[in-house]
Design an enzyme around this catalytic site. Structure first.
Site, PDB file in Angstrom:
ATOM      1  CG  HIS A  17      -0.858   0.111  -5.496  1.00  0.00           C
ATOM      2  ND1 HIS A  17      -1.293  -1.347  -5.626  1.00  0.00           N
ATOM      3  CD2 HIS A  17      -1.311   0.834  -4.528  1.00  0.00           C
ATOM      4  CE1 HIS A  17      -2.334  -1.412  -4.565  1.00  0.00           C
ATOM      5  NE2 HIS A  17      -2.080  -0.158  -3.947  1.00  0.00           N
ATOM      6  CG  HIS A  20      -4.716   0.442  -7.474  1.00  0.00           C
ATOM      7  ND1 HIS A  20      -3.557   1.295  -7.248  1.00  0.00           N
ATOM      8  CD2 HIS A  20      -5.468   0.356  -6.373  1.00  0.00           C
ATOM      9  CE1 HIS A  20      -3.889   1.730  -5.909  1.00  0.00           C
ATOM     10  NE2 HIS A  20      -4.979   1.538  -5.517  1.00  0.00           N
ATOM     11  CB  CYS A 125      -7.814   2.195  11.477  1.00  0.00           C
ATOM     12  SG  CYS A 125      -6.523   2.125  10.306  1.00  0.00           S
ATOM     13  CB  CYS A 128      -9.675   0.663   7.902  1.00  0.00           C
ATOM     14  SG  CYS A 128      -8.105  -0.413   8.067  1.00  0.00           S
ATOM     15  CB  CYS A 143      -4.800  -0.515  11.973  1.00  0.00           C
ATOM     16  SG  CYS A 143      -5.453  -1.335  10.465  1.00  0.00           S
ATOM     17  CG  HIS A 146      -3.721   1.307   7.590  1.00  0.00           C
ATOM     18  ND1 HIS A 146      -4.987   0.704   7.768  1.00  0.00           N
ATOM     19  CD2 HIS A 146      -3.753   1.620   6.294  1.00  0.00           C
ATOM     20  CE1 HIS A 146      -5.592   0.665   6.344  1.00  0.00           C
ATOM     21  NE2 HIS A 146      -4.626   1.438   5.464  1.00  0.00           N
ATOM     22  CE  LYS A 296       2.797  -4.672   4.131  1.00  0.00           C
ATOM     23  NZ  LYS A 296       1.512  -4.631   3.421  1.00  0.00           N
ATOM     24  CE  LYS A 299       6.642   5.188  -2.896  1.00  0.00           C
ATOM     25  NZ  LYS A 299       5.663   6.106  -2.207  1.00  0.00           N
TER      26      LYS A 299
HETATM   27 ZN   LIG Z   1      -6.415   0.260   9.302  1.00  0.00          ZN
END
Ligand SMILES: [Zn+2]
Length: 511
Positions: A17, A20, A125, A128, A143, A146, A296, A299
């Site tokens: 994405h 990266h 998590c 992570c 988290c 996440h 943020k 999708k």
């Molecule tokens: Zn996490």
């Protein structure tokens, strides 16, 4: 002089994405900058193939692990090729040599008594791939990175690296080396992380839970924690522990997003200290990209910027340009396909590309397909030349990551000055009468030579388009080490084919 630049290695459990793409493009820009200055370069990027997330991603697709990893690895490699990222080394953590070196590092630290085994009860998590403290979680116990993944209560025995014995030593290193973390905001954040005693770092995962990883050399029932394994790539890429890595290592700079400051600023330096190795030269930390309006990217909102889509629509340099130009050093920056399109049309198209094709076409038509031969220069000519030389000087020295946007911005200012100059001098009118025809030639020459200097600098940012532009000017050779110089374009040089460098891209609705 050597310089070794690393990007993080990317988890392959999803498609590449914009995040990266960004880190890798910035790394590439730094490499091209330093290569132009005559430095010997090594740029590594690649993929992290281990850990629970990858294992589960393969299972979810109903694939065997090896073909799954090969497929993902190919995807990442193709994206970096598409983005003109000129990496020297592509990391795959499944490489045997890497795995052996990771085990060697663990054994070295274990032999010093710095790795201990004990039970641990805590929250984990999976996103992570690490244990969390209550204080790390959101109000509803998830988290923060996440929120949809649900943390798990875990009770298991593992191996732990002692961290606290190294905390003060690391703080001292940061104090003694103010350049160790760039920019300053993240140095302060790191010092904050180190302001309280550190818990031991869990460096293993029991095989009953995770099998995809490097076996612990001193206990075959465990694999290595994926971060420990991944971080070691920075050393294993340059041949550690075999001799010969030392010069590269002393010149190593990591590029990372702010979300992985802790592994790179706390875990990795302490791993190195524990193994008796020196720390890398610098940690370059950047903020993140959000969608337009600071939302943020997701999708469901439909504001995700897909590098493939942008390249297909506008070419790779539209994306490279936007990313280089618009990241702010100290806060998140906004990106959308529409913002990229606008910047592409207004800056690359209207200000930079159009001027070159207008002036080159006019010279081509009226001066026999050649670069016009200039007469004496006026003060206005000299003023423009000074402006352009001043603007490109920012890329004629080593550029630090946070300085890239400003160094690129000033090139746009130089292009604006060239446009004003041409509008004011109006060579099209000067050509009409015999008496002013020499002046016309001079104005065209000054502009084309300034364009050459500008595109030599732009080669560090948008290499594909810059190469095309320099070919149009029949001045493709750029000396290394590069020192910007005027009048390198000889009057009378045959011009190459004149193409539109940055053809206008309309908004999809209007297309
Ligand atoms: Zn996490």
């Amino acid at each position: 002089m050597k310089s070794y630049i690393t990007t993080p290695i990317y988890y392959v459990n999803g498609a590449p994405h914009i995040g990266h793409a960004y880190t890798s493009i910035v790394a590439d820009i730094m490499k091209r900058n330093r290569t132009a200055l005559g430095m010997e370069m090594m740029l590594s990027t690649g993929v992290d193939e281990h850990g629970q997330k990858n294992q589960e991603a393969a299972r979810d697709l109903g694939m065997q692990i090896e073909p799954y990893l090969d497929m993902r690895c190919d995807e990442f490699r193709k994206v970096f090729d598409l983005l003109d990222v000129d990496y020297d080394y592509f990391v795959r953590t499944s490489r045997e040599g890497h795995k052996k070196a990771v085990a060697h590092m663990e054994q070295t630290i274990f032999d010093k008594g710095l790795i201990v085994k004990h039970a641990y009860t805590g929250i984990y998590c999976k996103g992570c791939e690490e244990f969390k403290k209550e204080s790390d979680l959101t109000e509803d116990g998830q988290c923060p990175l996440h929120p949809t993944m649900k943390v798990e209560q875990t009770d298991e025995t593992n191996y732990f690296l002692k961290m606290e014995p190294f905390r003060q030593k690391l703080l001292d290193h940061i104090e003694a080396n103010p350049d160790f973390v760039h920019p300053a905001a993240f140095r302060n954040e790191l010092k904050q992380m180190l302001s309280e005693p550190l818990e031991d770092l869990c460096i293993s995962r029991p095989k009953e839970r995770v099998t995809l990883g490097v076996d612990l050399p001193f206990d075959p029932d465990f694999v290595t924690y994926v971060w420990f394994d991944a971080l070691a790539n920075y050393l294993t890429n340059i041949g550690w522990p075999e001799d010969g890595y030392q010069d590269w290592w002393a010149a190593c700079e990591h590029l990372i997003g702010k979300d992985i400051l802790k592994p790179h600023g706390v875990y990795w330096p302490i791993m190195l200290m524990a193994a008796g190795l020196p720390l890398p030269k610098r940690l370059n930390v950047h903020s993140h990209w959000t969608g337009a309006g600071g939302v943020k990217m997701s999708k469901s909102i439909g504001n995700v910027v897909d590098p493939h889509e942008v390249v297909e629509m506008m070419g790779v340099d539209a994306l490279r340009w936007y990313l280089a130009r618009h990241m702010r050093a100290d806060s998140d920056s906004q990106i959308s396909v529409e913002l990229i399109r606008q910047t592409y049309n207004s800056e690359l198209g209207n200000k930079i590309g159009n001027l070159l094709s207008r002036v080159a076409k006019f010279s081509n038509k009226n001066f026999d397909g050649k670069v016009p031969v200039p007469g004496p220069l006026t003060e206005e000519d000299e003023t423009l030349r000074r402006t352009v030389m001043q603007a490109v000087s920012g890329l004629a020295g080593e550029v630090a990551m946070p300085d890239i946007p400003a160094r690129v911005h000033v090139l746009v200012t130089a292009a604006e000055a060239m446009n004003e100059y041409i509008d004011h001098q109006a060579p099209w009118s000067l050509f009409k009468t015999e008496e002013t025809r020499e002046r016309c030639a001079t104005v065209l020459y000054v502009t084309l030579d300034c364009q050459r200097v500008l595109f030599e600098a732009l080669a560090q940012i948008i290499p594909t388009s810059a190469a095309k532009a320099l070919a149009m000017l029949n001045a493709p050779e750029v000396a290394v080490p590069w020192t910007p110089q005027l009048d390198k374009l000889a009057g009378g040089t045959q011009l190459g084919d004149i193409l539109a460098l940055f053809p206008r891209v309309n908004a999809p609705e209007a297309a």
